[in-house]
Design a protein around this motif. Sequence first.
Motif, short mmCIF file in Angstrom:
data_model
loop_
_atom_site.label_atom_id
_atom_site.label_comp_id
_atom_site.label_asym_id
_atom_site.label_seq_id
_atom_site.Cartn_x
_atom_site.Cartn_y
_atom_site.Cartn_z
N ALA A 238 0.87 -1.18 0.00
CA ALA A 238 0.00 0.00 0.00
C ALA A 238 0.90 1.22 0.00
CB ALA A 238 -0.88 -0.01 1.24
N VAL A 239 0.78 2.07 -0.99
CA VAL A 239 1.59 3.29 -1.03
C VAL A 239 0.68 4.49 -1.28
CG1 VAL A 239 3.72 2.13 -1.79
CG2 VAL A 239 2.14 3.01 -3.51
N ARG A 240 1.15 5.64 -0.89
CA ARG A 240 0.35 6.86 -1.03
C ARG A 240 1.21 7.99 -1.60
NH1 ARG A 240 -4.34 9.17 0.66
NH2 ARG A 240 -4.24 11.41 1.00
N PHE A 241 0.77 8.56 -2.70
CA PHE A 241 1.44 9.71 -3.31
C PHE A 241 0.36 10.58 -3.97
CE2 PHE A 241 4.54 6.22 -3.48
CZ PHE A 241 5.57 6.79 -2.75
N PHE A 242 0.68 11.85 -4.20
CA PHE A 242 -0.23 12.76 -4.90
C PHE A 242 -1.62 12.77 -4.24
CE2 PHE A 242 2.28 10.26 -8.08
CZ PHE A 242 3.30 11.17 -8.23
N GLY A 243 -1.65 12.59 -2.92
CA GLY A 243 -2.93 12.60 -2.22
C GLY A 243 -3.83 11.41 -2.56
N GLN A 244 -3.26 10.34 -3.11
CA GLN A 244 -4.05 9.17 -3.50
C GLN A 244 -3.39 7.89 -2.97
OE1 GLN A 244 -4.99 9.01 -7.86
NE2 GLN A 244 -4.02 11.01 -7.89
N ASP A 245 -4.23 6.87 -2.83
CA ASP A 245 -3.73 5.58 -2.37
C ASP A 245 -3.60 4.62 -3.56
OD1 ASP A 245 -3.61 6.16 0.42
OD2 ASP A 245 -5.80 6.16 0.40
N PHE A 246 -2.55 3.81 -3.50
CA PHE A 246 -2.27 2.87 -4.58
C PHE A 246 -1.92 1.49 -4.03
CE2 PHE A 246 -0.67 7.07 -5.83
CZ PHE A 246 -1.33 7.29 -7.03
N ALA A 247 -2.08 0.50 -4.90
CA ALA A 247 -1.55 -0.85 -4.63
C ALA A 247 -0.41 -1.07 -5.61
CB ALA A 247 -2.64 -1.89 -4.83
N LEU A 248 0.73 -1.48 -5.08
CA LEU A 248 1.93 -1.67 -5.90
C LEU A 248 2.41 -3.10 -5.72
CD1 LEU A 248 4.38 -0.42 -7.52
CD2 LEU A 248 5.38 0.12 -5.29
N ALA B 149 -5.93 2.17 -5.50
CA ALA B 149 -6.02 1.17 -4.43
C ALA B 149 -7.42 0.59 -4.23
CB ALA B 149 -5.56 1.79 -3.12
N TYR B 150 -8.47 1.34 -4.57
CA TYR B 150 -9.78 0.95 -4.06
C TYR B 150 -10.63 0.19 -5.08
CZ TYR B 150 -8.31 3.78 -0.17
OH TYR B 150 -7.58 4.26 0.88
N CYS B 151 -11.07 -0.98 -4.69
CA CYS B 151 -11.87 -1.84 -5.55
C CYS B 151 -13.21 -1.17 -5.90
CB CYS B 151 -12.11 -3.16 -4.80
SG CYS B 151 -13.12 -4.31 -5.72
N PRO B 152 -13.59 -1.20 -7.18
CA PRO B 152 -14.84 -0.55 -7.58
C PRO B 152 -16.08 -1.29 -7.07
CG PRO B 152 -13.85 -1.70 -9.45
CD PRO B 152 -12.86 -1.78 -8.32
N HIS B 153 -15.92 -2.54 -6.63
CA HIS B 153 -17.08 -3.28 -6.12
C HIS B 153 -17.62 -2.63 -4.85
CE1 HIS B 153 -18.75 -7.27 -4.28
NE2 HIS B 153 -19.69 -6.64 -4.96
N MET B 154 -16.80 -2.62 -3.80
CA MET B 154 -17.29 -2.05 -2.54
C MET B 154 -16.21 -1.25 -1.82
SD MET B 154 -19.79 -5.13 -1.18
CE MET B 154 -20.20 -4.33 0.36
N GLY B 155 -15.19 -0.85 -2.57
CA GLY B 155 -14.24 0.11 -2.02
C GLY B 155 -13.12 -0.46 -1.16
N THR B 156 -12.89 -1.76 -1.23
CA THR B 156 -11.83 -2.36 -0.42
C THR B 156 -10.44 -1.95 -0.93
OG1 THR B 156 -13.23 -4.22 0.11
CG2 THR B 156 -10.86 -4.59 0.33
#
Length: 366
Positions: free
Chosen positions: A33-43, A56-63
């Motif tokens: 889990a990383v965070r840059f530019f005010g956003q969360d990402f999965a790397l 980072a966030y799944c479009p299904h339910m936001g996980t």
Amino acid sequence: MATSKEYGLGTFDFPRGWFMVAVSSKVGNTPLAVRFFGQDFALYRGKSGRVVLLDAYCPHMGTHLARNTTSYVAQDGAVEDDCIRCPYHAWRFGPDGKCNEIPYGSGPIPPAAKVKSWTVQEHLGAVFVWHDPEGGEPDYELANIPEFDDPSWAIGEYDDLGIVNCHTQEIMDNITDVAHFGPVHGSLTKYFENEFKDHVVTQRMGGGHRTLVTEGGAMLETEAVYTGPSLLITKMLGMHESYIIIAHTPVDDGSAYVWHNLMVKSPTGAAVATDADREGARQYQAMALAAFAQDFEVWKHKKPCLKGLFVQGDGPFNKQREWYRQFYNPRAQRAELLKNVNGVYVAKGMRGKQAVVGTPSATADA
Ligand code: FES
Ligand SMILES: [Fe+2]
């Protein structure tokens, strides 16, 4: 901590450019889990070796795709081939960010079942992302160090300096800051100049140095080059021929993640750097880091410099701040923003490189 808007940088809160997001060796099959530019990402690194950076966030339910260790999806390994499974209901996303399997039900996969996949590149032992608020393709290439693949050079491990709670503008100011070298680093500066050319700014400096001591008092000469707003490569001639790599990436608007590395040519001239060379390089890196930490301590505790009280003899801060704005504004405005910036500048009372060592460079007052 102040924001890009408060610094008057322009339209965007976060700049356009290539930005380091991780050390290559730290990116494996377990998503980070990383965070840059005010956003969360999965790397993560897919099974093919490809590095993937997804929103980072799944479009299904936001996980969060990377912030889970207890789901059986995570326990069994969320990365399959170059895909990643969400830990909540196991939807699977490809490296392009599109959902390519919903492991239950029989309906079609909705077109909206996707996350943004970012353009990444592995370079100099690190992972870089192309960030562009306008969504455009990269408009410059990451700077290279040809010696990075030369076995006679000892390449360091990245120092992970973590998050510093100051805006990257404050870090950027350093490239033009001739007057801090004596007080902070104990430098005895003999020449100092800055050159701005489109997306590149260079600092050329020569002199003595109290922290990075030179053998027999030889002049320590450095050429520090920002190619874009984030990656600074400094070539140093002094005790050892070396390069310092510094990268800083905005985390939130007003904070930055910082890395530092150093590579040294084998002082013994060995074709392949020896263990002793590597040990020497580690010590040299620690010294360079100590010099960088001197800047860091100031940045950590200062208040934002939104508008400096600049005086004669200061470096060309205003040119540099104008230069930096090209990354915070639409590309279409770049030529206009750079109109009065490109050129070579020497602070009043300082000498340019040509005046000291005779290499040519046109000069103008800062
Ligand atoms: S929240 Fe991701 S699969 Fe349900
Ligand atoms: Fe400094």
